[in-house]
Design an enzyme around this catalytic site. Structure first.
Site, PDB file in Angstrom:
ATOM      1  N   SER A 303      82.641 -37.329  12.144  1.00 59.98           N
ATOM      2  CA  SER A 303      82.048 -38.343  13.022  1.00 59.98           C
ATOM      3  C   SER A 303      82.510 -39.724  12.543  1.00 59.98           C
ATOM      4  CB  SER A 303      80.522 -38.264  12.975  1.00 59.98           C
ATOM      5  OG  SER A 303      80.059 -38.609  11.683  1.00 59.98           O
ATOM      6  N   ASP A 304      82.418 -40.712  13.409  1.00 58.69           N
ATOM      7  CA  ASP A 304      82.783 -42.075  12.982  1.00 58.69           C
ATOM      8  C   ASP A 304      81.590 -42.701  12.237  1.00 58.69           C
ATOM      9  OD1 ASP A 304      84.118 -44.432  12.550  1.00 58.69           O
ATOM     10  OD2 ASP A 304      84.600 -44.827  14.639  1.00 58.69           O
ATOM     11  N   HIS A 305      81.865 -43.825  11.642  1.00 55.73           N
ATOM     12  CA  HIS A 305      80.923 -44.532  10.770  1.00 55.73           C
ATOM     13  C   HIS A 305      79.534 -44.696  11.416  1.00 55.73           C
ATOM     14  CE1 HIS A 305      79.744 -47.591   7.875  1.00 55.73           C
ATOM     15  NE2 HIS A 305      80.821 -47.259   7.187  1.00 55.73           N
ATOM     16  N   ALA A 307      77.769 -42.774  13.178  1.00 53.13           N
ATOM     17  CA  ALA A 307      77.618 -42.294  14.559  1.00 53.13           C
ATOM     18  C   ALA A 307      76.415 -41.374  14.757  1.00 53.13           C
ATOM     19  CB  ALA A 307      78.886 -41.567  14.993  1.00 53.13           C
TER      20      ALA A 307
END
Ligand code: BGC
Length: 782
Positions: A303-305, A307
């Site tokens: 997942s992105d930062h 998220a």
């Protein structure tokens, strides 16, 4: 000799620093910690697979649920999470990977502690290596402007070489989001508007960074991002939603991610935005049905930062625990900087909201990746105590040469009236503008490990090219903007955008004075690097008023004016285009930027770059891109101007089209098709004759576009399906060939099947996307 001695001394001092930081580390000991898991050296592919499975089954059977959840956490040191806290969590088996640390002594300590964790599972180390590492290459929009597979490969190779020398194993790149809205600041990180060009760049990045085998010490695992459609945020506003038909997704926007995965990318980073109403991080259709089931991706999904926690804001999770459940169920394996996985995964399993198998599956993928990276047998494989100091400190001459070559190939010549360029080196030159001597800006965004002090500014590059520094005069000329809010924004995270407190008129007067004494003015204008970054969306794409005033005053001197743009996105430049005698797009070119600009200005390199994104005439046209569909009322057919697709206050066409870029020479082209008919098994060979009809050697990018004239769905007016470069001496001829195959004619039809339909196809050849030079063939129904 003196240099060698200095290096040796430096190495001694530096190793002293290393050991002081890490009293437990000795070179000999490194071997002892290796192969803590006693991995056998198995050669045969099937046996390797079996060995791996047995090893991971065995490991998983020994791990507690808590430890498994730990493996799914990607953590960076910072804020409340101090290095000491992180080290303790690592030893407790609560962290699977670390990102955003590039200090090898710290990485060493972390790995040491991981090897003391209950099951001695090594960490992997990640970092954003977007366009170079210590040696910074042009921003990706610049790299894409080379339209040169060799140059793209060089940028990726050198980046991986330096990153692995710094102890890193994985990167969050390539960023292959298709970008057609320059209001979005992250267009700078991608390869532009076109699926084919972006796919080519993404594929090359993956192949050159990861290499043939992850076991190769120099292999850097890629995480293609941001899956998916981050580049299509509504209104170009950062983190906004995207909504798009499935046809457009599969036909255009998903293509580059798929190309990177087909090239073997072992990780994928998920986008922060919602895709057709469901946040990507929570999107089971996207992450499981498409990515896993249709595309058979078996790597790690990150997942992105932050998220996971953002799912609450998105309104698809009621609380942190629910967010973890939703993310895991959708198909996330590893969370980036979220505390919640560890906190809630074990609890969710106990409550029966998710199964332990689901956690095992995610954990297995991470362990497999570590296994393939060779970390179980050699956890310190990239943490070499005999550091390559040259590489680590970015003064690797070879890498700088490569960066310079890629940088000059990235420059796009947009105008050159009366052949004002190239300049003779004995001219008196006025170098002006807020970006002419800025070391930080020329590196561009996402250059975290780059060293600004080593960057060559345009002023420095020009001075070193002409040798006689007295003939070059410099003035700052104007602040980037008069807007104090912009500076507050740029400096929010400790950046230091230069602001000169002198009155604007005074700075302009100084610039005009040196301009009057010179033969030519070169003005470096555009954006601060922080204006073309994550979280840097703009609604106004023109040059700020302060810079416009400066250009106006310079123009009024009557001296020839070269406008050299430095920016990370297409800007609206019609006024500047009219003012300029010559205009160059130089993007943010990286460490060697100033030298590369000088190479082009003085003709040591004949510019060959082509735009990877259309430059709008005005913001109201956005999105403006070349591969649009036709309408029922194409412009310029009947009732010209009225009742056809148009604006009454603006042209339809961009100021500079996709694929556009001039040279100091001129080329003529014509082409032929091997046949006017093709069947399923057949192919069409396109032969292009290219002639350099100018006076200088130069490189031309021959662009091949295709149009499916009639189909079950409307097809774009033109789509890029190939490009090749040819370098020719003046007055010489050459030939470029392309082969059109059946598969290249396929598209998503009215029933969402990927097929080619019989009928007429137009083939276009040209030096940019506006070419009308076409030939036709028919795909037969057999
Ligand atoms: C960005 C990603 C990046 C990550 C780690 C996020 O804010 O969206 O592109 O890889 O941070 O630095």
């Amino acid at each position: 000799m003196i240099k060698k001695l200095a290096l040796f001394l430096f190495f001694l001092v530096f190793s002293g620093y290393l050991f002081a930081q890490n009293p437990n580390i000795e070179i000999k000991k490194e071997k002892e910690v290796q192969n803590v898991h006693d991995i056998k050296d198995v050669k045969d592919a099937k046996n390797v697979k079996d060995e791996k499975k047995t090893f991971i089954d065995n490991l998983l059977s020994k791990m507690t649920l808590q430890e498994k959840a730990g493996q799914l956490r990607l953590i960076s040191v910072g804020g409340d999470l101090t290095l000491d806290k992180v080290l303790d969590q690592i030893e407790a088996g609560e962290i699977g990977g670390i990102f955003n640390t590039v200090v090898e002594p710290d990485l060493f300590r972390m790995q040491e502690r991981a090897l003391k964790s209950p099951n001695k599972i090594p960490l992997f180390f990640g970092f954003d290596i977007i366009h170079g590492h210590r040696t910074v290459f042009p921003i990706n929009l610049g790299i894409a402007s080379t339209w040169d597979r060799g140059a793209i490969a060089k940028a990726a190779e050198v980046s991986a070489e330096e990153a692995t020398s710094d102890g890193l194993n994985i990167t969050w790149a390539p960023m292959v989001d298709i970008t057609r809205d320059p209001r979005w600041g992250r267009v700078s990180e991608g390869f532009g508007e076109d699926p084919y060009l972006t796919s080519e760049a993404g594929r090359i990045f993956v192949q050159k960074m990861q290499k043939q085998s992850l076991a190769d010490k120099k292999s850097l695992v890629t995480a293609v991002k941001h899956f998916a459609l981050y580049g299509a945020v509504e209104g170009g506003r950062e983190y906004n939603s995207t909504d798009m038909s499935e046809r457009k997704m599969f036909q255009e926007y998903l293509v580059p991610y798929k190309a990177a995965i087909d090239a073997g990318s072992r990780a994928v980073m998920v986008s922060l935005v919602s895709v057709n109403g469901i946040p990507a991080t929570a999107n089971h259709w996207l992450l499981t049905e498409v990515l896993r089931n249709q595309w058979h991706f078996d790597g790690v999904v990150v997942s992105d930062h932050g998220a996971i926690r953002e799912l609450i804001n998105h309104g698809v999770a009621s609380d942190p625990k629910d967010a973890v459940r939703v993310a895991i169920k959708a198909g996330i394996d590893m969370s980036m900087n979220d505390e919640y996985f560890l906190q809630f995964l074990p609890e969710l399993v106990k409550e029966g909201a998710i199964t332990e198998d689901e956690v095992n599956q995610a954990c297995r993928r991470i362990l497999e990746l570590k296994y393939d990276m060779g970390l179980f047998s050699d956890p310190n494989r990239n943490l070499d105590p005999k550091l390559d100091i040259d590489t680590m400190f970015a003064d690797n001459r070879l890498h700088r040469e490569e960066a310079r070559d890629v940088a000059r190939r990235s420059i796009v010549l947009l105008k050159n009236e009366n052949e004002i360029l190239p300049l003779a080196k004995n001219k008196k030159i006025a170098v002006v503008g807020p970006l002419a001597d800025s070391k930080r800006d020329i590196l561009g965004s996402w250059a975290g490990a780059g060293r600004a002090n080593l960057a060559v500014t345009p002023l420095e590059g020009i001075k070193s090219a002409v040798k006689n520094t007295k003939s070059v005069n410099y003035a700052f000329g104007a602040n980037l903007s008069d807007d104090a809010n912009l500076y507050r924004f740029l400096n929010l995270y400790g950046e230091t955008a230069k602001f000169d407190n002198r009155p604007a008129d005074k700075m302009i007067a100084e610039a005009v004075k040196i301009a009057q004494k010179s033969d030519v003015i070169i003005a470096f204008v555009g954006e601060a690097e922080g204006m073309a970054h994550e979280s840097s969306s703009r609604t106004d794409l023109s040059l700020p008023a302060s810079q416009k005033r400066l250009l106006k005053a310079l123009k009024a001197t009557g001296k020839p004016l070269v406008i050299a743009l430095m920016n990370g996105r297409p800007l609206t430049l019609s006024e500047e285009y009219a003012q300029a005698d010559a205009m160059l797009e130089t993007w943010f070119l990286g460490t060697e930027g100033g030298n590369a600009i000088a190479d082009v200005l003085f003709g040591d390199y004949n510019p060959s770059g082509k735009l990877p994104m259309s430059f709008p005439d005005n913001v109201g046209q956005i999105p403006v891109y070349y591969s649009h569909l036709n309408t029922g009322r194409p412009r310029g057919t009947e009732n010209m101007g009225k009742y056809t697709t148009s604006y009454f206050d603006s042209p339809n066409e961009p100021l500079f089209p996709f694929g556009f870029g001039l040279s100091y020479t001129n080329f003529a082209m014509d082409f032929s098709l091997s046949s006017t008919e093709m069947n399923k098994e057949g192919e069409i060979v396109v032969t292009v004759n290219v002639e350099n009809i100018g006076k200088k050697e130069g490189m031309q990018t021959v662009q091949l576009y295709l149009q499916d004239v009639t189909a079950s769905v409307s097809r774009p007016v033109k789509e890029l399906i190939g490009f090749e470069n040819i370098t020719l001496k003046p007055q010489s001829k050459g030939e470029v060939k392309f082969v059109i195959k059946y598969d290249m004619l396929k598209f998503w039809n009215d029933k969402m099947q990927y097929v080619a339909e019989p009928g007429k196809f137009n083939v276009f050849i040209g030096s940019d996307s506006t070419t009308q030079d076409k030939k036709t063939f028919t795909l037969l129904d057999k």
